[in-house]
Each structure stands twice: as structure tokens, then as C-alpha cells.
Design a protein around this motif. Structure first.
Motif, PDB file in Angstrom:
ATOM      1  N   ALA A 137     -27.783   4.231  41.415  1.00 15.40           N
ATOM      2  CA  ALA A 137     -27.618   4.943  43.044  1.00 15.40           C
ATOM      3  C   ALA A 137     -29.012   5.484  43.416  1.00 15.40           C
ATOM      4  O   ALA A 137     -28.992   5.547  44.732  1.00 15.40           O
ATOM      5  CB  ALA A 137     -26.714   6.183  42.682  1.00 15.40           C
ATOM      6  N   GLY A 138     -29.904   6.037  42.400  1.00 17.48           N
ATOM      7  CA  GLY A 138     -31.214   6.221  42.915  1.00 17.48           C
ATOM      8  C   GLY A 138     -32.190   5.165  43.020  1.00 17.48           C
ATOM      9  O   GLY A 138     -33.307   5.348  43.456  1.00 17.48           O
ATOM     10  N   GLN A 139     -32.069   4.072  42.768  1.00 21.27           N
ATOM     11  CA  GLN A 139     -32.822   2.752  42.876  1.00 21.27           C
ATOM     12  C   GLN A 139     -32.879   2.157  44.110  1.00 21.27           C
ATOM     13  O   GLN A 139     -31.958   2.017  44.631  1.00 21.27           O
ATOM     14  CB  GLN A 139     -32.505   1.927  41.704  1.00 21.27           C
ATOM     15  CG  GLN A 139     -32.520   2.719  40.322  1.00 21.27           C
ATOM     16  CD  GLN A 139     -33.931   2.821  39.604  1.00 21.27           C
ATOM     17  OE1 GLN A 139     -35.154   2.374  40.214  1.00 21.27           O
ATOM     18  NE2 GLN A 139     -34.216   3.102  38.326  1.00 21.27           N
ATOM     19  N   ASP A 140     -33.795   1.399  44.181  1.00 21.71           N
ATOM     20  CA  ASP A 140     -33.952   0.321  45.382  1.00 21.71           C
ATOM     21  C   ASP A 140     -33.276  -0.816  44.592  1.00 21.71           C
ATOM     22  O   ASP A 140     -33.476  -1.413  43.400  1.00 21.71           O
ATOM     23  CB  ASP A 140     -35.432  -0.119  45.421  1.00 21.71           C
ATOM     24  CG  ASP A 140     -35.557  -1.186  46.485  1.00 21.71           C
ATOM     25  OD1 ASP A 140     -34.636  -1.891  46.753  1.00 21.71           O
ATOM     26  OD2 ASP A 140     -36.744  -1.533  46.974  1.00 21.71           O
ATOM     27  N   ASN A 144     -32.994  -4.000  45.086  1.00 18.50           N
ATOM     28  CA  ASN A 144     -33.715  -5.247  44.878  1.00 18.50           C
ATOM     29  C   ASN A 144     -34.990  -5.180  44.159  1.00 18.50           C
ATOM     30  O   ASN A 144     -35.720  -5.860  43.916  1.00 18.50           O
ATOM     31  CB  ASN A 144     -33.967  -5.506  46.380  1.00 18.50           C
ATOM     32  CG  ASN A 144     -33.040  -6.031  47.211  1.00 18.50           C
ATOM     33  OD1 ASN A 144     -31.968  -6.611  46.897  1.00 18.50           O
ATOM     34  ND2 ASN A 144     -33.147  -5.652  48.335  1.00 18.50           N
ATOM     35  N   ASN A 145     -34.953  -3.891  43.406  1.00 17.86           N
ATOM     36  CA  ASN A 145     -36.185  -3.648  42.751  1.00 17.86           C
ATOM     37  C   ASN A 145     -36.025  -2.485  41.780  1.00 17.86           C
ATOM     38  O   ASN A 145     -36.445  -1.384  42.012  1.00 17.86           O
ATOM     39  CB  ASN A 145     -37.635  -3.302  43.541  1.00 17.86           C
ATOM     40  CG  ASN A 145     -38.758  -3.257  42.814  1.00 17.86           C
ATOM     41  OD1 ASN A 145     -38.808  -3.462  41.357  1.00 17.86           O
ATOM     42  ND2 ASN A 145     -39.965  -2.646  43.311  1.00 17.86           N
ATOM     43  N   MET A 146     -35.476  -2.795  40.477  1.00 20.44           N
ATOM     44  CA  MET A 146     -35.201  -1.881  39.417  1.00 20.44           C
ATOM     45  C   MET A 146     -35.574  -2.218  38.049  1.00 20.44           C
ATOM     46  O   MET A 146     -35.671  -3.325  37.934  1.00 20.44           O
ATOM     47  CB  MET A 146     -34.022  -1.203  39.588  1.00 20.44           C
ATOM     48  CG  MET A 146     -32.507  -2.292  39.289  1.00 20.44           C
ATOM     49  SD  MET A 146     -31.064  -1.342  39.453  1.00 20.44           S
ATOM     50  CE  MET A 146     -30.925  -1.007  41.296  1.00 20.44           C
ATOM     51  N   PRO A 147     -35.902  -1.353  37.116  1.00 20.18           N
ATOM     52  CA  PRO A 147     -36.455  -1.853  35.834  1.00 20.18           C
ATOM     53  C   PRO A 147     -35.306  -2.282  34.830  1.00 20.18           C
ATOM     54  O   PRO A 147     -35.545  -2.368  33.637  1.00 20.18           O
ATOM     55  CB  PRO A 147     -36.711  -0.567  35.286  1.00 20.18           C
ATOM     56  CG  PRO A 147     -36.089   0.535  36.084  1.00 20.18           C
ATOM     57  CD  PRO A 147     -35.755   0.138  37.324  1.00 20.18           C
ATOM     58  N   TYR A 148     -33.743  -2.709  35.388  1.00 19.01           N
ATOM     59  CA  TYR A 148     -32.891  -2.924  34.439  1.00 19.01           C
ATOM     60  C   TYR A 148     -31.702  -3.569  35.346  1.00 19.01           C
ATOM     61  O   TYR A 148     -31.747  -3.584  36.844  1.00 19.01           O
ATOM     62  CB  TYR A 148     -32.232  -1.714  33.732  1.00 19.01           C
ATOM     63  CG  TYR A 148     -31.728  -0.493  34.474  1.00 19.01           C
ATOM     64  CD1 TYR A 148     -30.677  -0.579  35.328  1.00 19.01           C
ATOM     65  CD2 TYR A 148     -32.471   0.696  34.688  1.00 19.01           C
ATOM     66  CE1 TYR A 148     -30.258   0.530  36.165  1.00 19.01           C
ATOM     67  CE2 TYR A 148     -32.273   1.761  35.367  1.00 19.01           C
ATOM     68  CZ  TYR A 148     -31.135   1.551  36.076  1.00 19.01           C
ATOM     69  OH  TYR A 148     -30.706   2.573  37.033  1.00 19.01           O
ATOM     70  N   ASP A 149     -30.772  -4.177  34.695  1.00 19.58           N
ATOM     71  CA  ASP A 149     -29.846  -4.901  35.388  1.00 19.58           C
ATOM     72  C   ASP A 149     -28.670  -3.859  35.792  1.00 19.58           C
ATOM     73  O   ASP A 149     -28.096  -3.197  34.770  1.00 19.58           O
ATOM     74  CB  ASP A 149     -29.197  -6.064  34.626  1.00 19.58           C
ATOM     75  CG  ASP A 149     -28.087  -6.779  35.352  1.00 19.58           C
ATOM     76  OD1 ASP A 149     -27.713  -6.476  36.268  1.00 19.58           O
ATOM     77  OD2 ASP A 149     -27.717  -7.718  34.532  1.00 19.58           O
TER      78      ASP A 149
END
Length: 300
Positions: free
Chosen positions: A85-88, A90-95
């Protein structure tokens, strides 16, 4: 009356700032290097590309280590696991479709890689504190994530914490965890009544309370009489005076300035306030008591 936190601080807490790396974008590496060169010894980041460039934080730190400015063991380094919920998206460090366990493990692995000591090896990589960036949607999920993070302590992660947390959730984590929270990082501002009960809980249980938005979230405090009095008497800026009075409450302040001049001025200013307060004890106590009362009487 509580003893002065600013005057009695131990060397481990010196200086009482953490350099905040949010929203620095392509300047992250340069600013981290400047901060360490100017005297900061604590750095905050997150595995959240939306607002942080954790890999650039690591590059800056490695160059500082290699340059002999400071050794890794003399730097306090904290990062965060951020939920989808706090991530972009299209660009996060996990699936984001992966299980919570996989998300946490993948996020931690990315942080250990980004913040490694050497460019060509992750051997010996560790994080001083890893925070949940926020509670998860349910307390059960929050405790599950905490339990997963506990498996890294004390080897790869030295301690755990949480950001953007309320007192009931913090109490639940404390009561149901094997590794107790060491850090709470919250906005210090009037909308939460300055977290007075939560900070009391932190003090009771040896939890470091860190504040962010300390200046931008407090225009009223910045113009308050205690801040003005301290700024005038100690001959420091209003921002330094506010920082010093917040620190005296037992709070470690995130400082994200992008100005090398302000980095020096803030660090120097806190030392100047400490020296002034040591020689003007009665006046210092009057100012700090007035500041404490103004916080405890705050209503949003």
C-alpha cells in the motif's frame, strides 16, 4: 522534574540527529556523503523506491567507509519494510502478489544488498534497526510480519522498530513479541498531541522515539515563546532552538536538510545550546519546562 536529556546524553547518542534520506532522489548519494563528512553518524532509509533511493544510500556509505571518514561500526543505519500500500505499484522491491513472508524476506534481502559494506560482496552486511514502515491492515498481520523479522535478529538485523504507530498497536507488539521494539518513528506534531502517552510508554520500556516533520509539522512551536527565548539567549536559530527543546524531551530527531551549510549549522548549534544550558541551568530549566507544558497542553 525529569533530568535534561540534552545535557545528560551519552556518547552513543551523540549527535542527536538521524540523517533522513527520503525524497532526495538522484542527490541521495551526494547528500549521504556530505552528511557523514559533516558529522552525522545515523542514517535513515527504506526499501521504498517511491520515496527513497536505498541503493544510492549504500553507495554513499561505502564511499565514506572507503575514504576513511568513518567505520561501519560507528554508523547507526536503519531501514524499513514497506507494505504494498505504501509502494509505487510499478517499482517495488518484491512481488506484491507474493505471501507476506516472501515479501518481507525479499525486502530484507534487497536492503542487505543495497547497504552492504563492500561493492563486490554482501559478506558481513547488517542493519542496525529494521522498522515496519507502518502497521499492516490487521494486528494479526502486523505480528506475523514482526515474527518474520525476528528471525534475522541479532545477526543480520540488530534490532526492530515500527513507524507511524499508535499506542495500542505498539503495546500489542511489545506484549506479543520475543524481540521487543527498540525504535518508534512517528510524526511529532499537534494532530497526535505530540504522542505524550506513547512517548511515556517508550520511556518506560527503553524504546527510542524518533521524530520526523519536526520543523515542517510545527509552525506554531517554531514561533512559540520558549523557542524564541532559547534562540535569543543561546544565540542560535529558531530551528536549532526547536530541535534542542525536542531533543530534551528524550527524542531523536530526523534531519533531512539538503544544505551542507545547514548540516554544519544544526550540529554546531546543538553543541552551542548544550554549552549554554550547562552554564545557565536555571534559565534552561525554565525554558524547557515551559516548552514541555506547551506540548502536554496541546489539543489538535
Amino acid at each position: 522534574m525529569a533530568p535534561s536529556r540534552l545535557l545528560s546524553s551519552e556518547p552513543h547518542w551523540e549527535p542527536l540527529f538521524i540523517y533522513g534520506t527520503a525524497w532526495k532522489r538522484e542527490r541521495t548519494k551526494e547528500l549521504v556523503k556530505q552528511a557523514l563528512q559533516k558529522g552525522f553518524r545515523k542514517v535513515d532509509t527504506a526499501a521504498q523506491p517511491r520515496h527513497y533511493q536505498e541503493a544510492l544510500v549504500g553507495e554513499g556509505l561505502r564511499e565514506v567507509y572507503a575514504g576513511g571518514v568513518v567505520k561501519r561500526e560507528h554508523v547507526y543505519l536503519q531501514t524499513k519494510y514497506t507494505t504494498p500500500a505504501g509502494q509505487d505499484q510499478n517499482n517495488m522491491p518484491y512481488d506484491p502478489s507474493a505471501t507476506l513472508e516472501t515479501q518481507v524476506h525479499t525486502s530484507v534481502a534487497s536492503s542487505l544488498k543495497n547497504l552492504r559494506l563492500k561493492n563486490d560482496s554482501e559478506e558481513g552486511s547488517y542493519i542496525d534497526c529494521l522498522l515496519l514502515h507502518s502497521p499492516l491492515p490487521t494486528i494479526e498481520q502486523t505480528l506475523q510480519a514482526w515474527k518474520i523479522l525476528e528471525s534475522y535478529v541479532p545477526d543480520k538485523i540488530r534490532s526492530l522498530g515500527i513507524s507511524n504507530v499508535t499506542l495500542p498497536i505498539l503495546q500489542a507488539i511489545h506484549e506479543n513479541s520475543a524481540v521487543k521494539p527498540s525504535v518508534v518513528q512517528n510524526r511529532f506534531y499537534p494532530q497526535t498531541r505530540y504522542d505524550v502517552p506513547l512517548r511515556a510508554f517508550c520511556a518506560q520500556h527503553g524504546i527510542m522515539y524518533e521524530s520526523f516533520w519536526t520543523l515542517t509539522g510545527n509552525p506554531r512551536l517554531l514561533k512559540s515563546e520558549p523557542v524564541a527565548m532559547l534562540a535569543k539567549s543561546a544565540e542560535v536559530s529558531s530551528s536549532v532552538a526547536l530541535y534542542a527543546l525536542v531533543m530534551d524531551q528524550g527524542i531523536v530527531v530526523l534531519n533531512g536538510t539538503t544544505s551542507a551549510e545547514h548540516m554544519v549549522a544544526d550540529l554546531t548549534g546543538i553543541r552551542e545550546v548544550r554549552e549554554w544550558a550547562a552554564s545557565r541551568g536555571k534559565e534552561w530549566l525554565q525554558i524547557t519546562e515551559a516548552f514541555r507544558n506547551s506540548i502536554e497542553e496541546t489539543h489538535p
